[in-house]
Design an enzyme around this catalytic site. Structure first.
Site, mmCIF file in Angstrom:
data_model
loop_
_atom_site.group_PDB
_atom_site.id
_atom_site.type_symbol
_atom_site.label_atom_id
_atom_site.label_comp_id
_atom_site.label_asym_id
_atom_site.label_seq_id
_atom_site.Cartn_x
_atom_site.Cartn_y
_atom_site.Cartn_z
ATOM 1 N N GLU A 94 14.418 -22.045 -43.551
ATOM 2 C CA GLU A 94 14.926 -22.881 -44.780
ATOM 3 C C GLU A 94 15.341 -24.236 -44.843
ATOM 4 O O GLU A 94 16.135 -24.718 -45.460
ATOM 5 C CB GLU A 94 15.891 -21.983 -45.642
ATOM 6 C CG GLU A 94 15.767 -20.640 -45.680
ATOM 7 C CD GLU A 94 14.919 -20.188 -46.965
ATOM 8 O OE1 GLU A 94 14.723 -20.853 -47.829
ATOM 9 O OE2 GLU A 94 14.347 -19.011 -47.242
ATOM 10 N N GLY A 95 14.582 -24.868 -43.867
ATOM 11 C CA GLY A 95 14.894 -26.301 -43.741
ATOM 12 C C GLY A 95 16.072 -26.499 -42.578
ATOM 13 O O GLY A 95 16.928 -25.772 -42.602
#
Ligand code: FAD
Length: 379
Positions: A357-358
């Site tokens: 998620e990053g």
């Protein structure tokens, strides 16, 4: 925590500890995912916590959802991740899908009958997601997808996939989002990754070879794929952060129990101030992460998602999960490093929370971008 949240967590915790926990050491070693556990979580209404009741969801708040994820991840980070990715797919469908797309795809997901997956990353484009190369060429009645997606959580066990592919030129504006189903012609699964942790959560390649996707399965419109992908991101980051809190809390619980019972030099090891300071710091990190996660979740509940806060929550809670699980192994000493105790599993499961998620470097990029906007008029 209000009375409703307490009851929800108590019931869910009982299911997780009675049903999932006894299998986790074995299933982690074997890399075995059990659909019946996921369906069991669905029976508790936690497969679609925040989705409207109209589409089979529980209609609860994002803070409720964070408590749910925390509870599941105290027993199994991988099952919590399966729930969170499937929930992200549901949020995307709910926010950007047409009425018929919602009616068709949401119900089996919110009930826990089916799992959803999100396919953005490719071998050469992870952090730089807008550089993706999978193409979707317009043909009569739909699109032909060609390309390979990498590291897709729930690849092979999910039925509904949201797949980003290029319909236009370079960059984010050329990307569109499609709903693809397991079994669609031209869609197959590549290698399953061998991973350090998340062993019971399958991670696989998705391969598209002239895979026909009908016009009705395009989400939002051509060129809107990045809006779709990024729209789910704030929520996804807070979900991963809540999982980080649960993972860290379990490690702290194990470290406390062990430190009070283990004797060395004729006293419990907890009585050494060196360990007390370590455990106090662990508890401080867990509690401060939880507060930040709830603050970010509250911004989502008030329909004003604060991206800076969501990134801060993800960064803080997942770094906490890594630090606290590592310290828990230290508190347990030699046995902490063995599979006899669960802390080594939680330490392995914590690591990738800092990557998905990053990555946590990308979270800092997001935070710094917001800081610049806030402060540049002072310069
Ligand atoms: C178990 C697992 C599950 C996953 N599940 C999914 C999924 O379901 N769906 C999906 O689409 N993807 C998924 N991913 C992919 C994941 O999102 C990517 O691995 C992640 O975005 C990082 O991309 P990358 O691996 O290509 O690393 P890179 O982007 O190559 O980064 C390598 C290093 O460079 C750093 N870096 C890169 N750019 C910058 C920058 N601008 N500033 C500072 N540092 C930078 C990174 O922080 C990292 O430390 C999963 C990955 C794993 C391991």
């Amino acid at each position: 925590m209000n009375d409703f949240q307490k009851e929800l967590c108590q019931n869910l915790s009982k299911y997780c500890w009675d049903t999932i926990e006894p299998h986790m050491e074995h299933d982690d070693a074997e890399g075995k995912f059990r659909m019946e556990f996921f369906k069991g979580l669905g029976d508790y209404g936690v497969a679609g916590v925040t989705l409207p009741e109209e589409y089979g969801g529980a209609g609860l708040s994002y803070i409720d959802y964070c408590y749910v994820l925390e509870e599941i991840s105290k027993v199994s980070v991988p099952y919590a991740v399966t729930v969170s990715v499937s929930s992200m797919v549901q949020s995307i469908l709910n926010e950007y899908g047409s009425k018929s797309q919602k009616e068709k795809f949401l119900l089996p997901l919110t009930s826990g009958e089916e799992i959803g997956a999100f396919a953005l990353s490719e071998s050469h484009s992870g952090s730089d997601a807008a550089a993706l190369k999978t193409t979707a060429r317009k043909v009569e009645g739909g699109y032909l997808l060609n390309g390979t997606k990498m590291w897709i959580t729930s690849g092979g066990i999910a039925k509904t996939y949201i797949v980003m592919a290029r319909t236009g030129g370079e960059g984010a504006k050329g990307v569109s989002a499609f709903i693809v189903r397991d079994g669609d012609k031209g869609f197959s699964f590549g290698k399953a990754e061998k991973k350090m942790g998340w062993k019971t959560s399958p991670t696989r390649e998705l391969i598209f070879e002239n895979c026909f996707v009908a016009d009705e399965n395009l989400l939002l419109g051509e060129g809107k794929g990045f809006t779709v992908a990024m729209g789910g991101l704030d929520r996804g980051r807070v979900a991963i952060a809540a999982i980080g809190v649960g993972c860290a809390q379990r490690a702290l619980d194990e470290a406390m129990k062990y430190s009070l019972s283990r004797q060395q030099f004729k006293q419990s090891i907890f009585d050494f101030q060196g360990l007390q300071f370590m455990l106090a710091d662990m508890a401080l990190e867990v509690e401060s992460s939880r507060l930040l996660v709830h603050s970010a979740a509250s911004s989502i509940d008030h329909s004003k998602p604060n991206s800076k806060l969501c990134s801060m929550a993800k960064l803080k809670a997942t770094d906490t999960a890594m630090k606290v699980t590592t310290d828990a192994v230290q508190v347990l000493g030699g046995v902490g490093y063995t599979a006899e105790y669960p802390v080594e599993r939680f330490m392995r499961d914590a690591k990738v929370l800092q990557i998905v998620e990053g990555t946590n470097q990308i979270q800092r990029v997001v935070i710094a971008r917001h800081l610049k906007k806030e402060y540049e008029h002072h310069a």
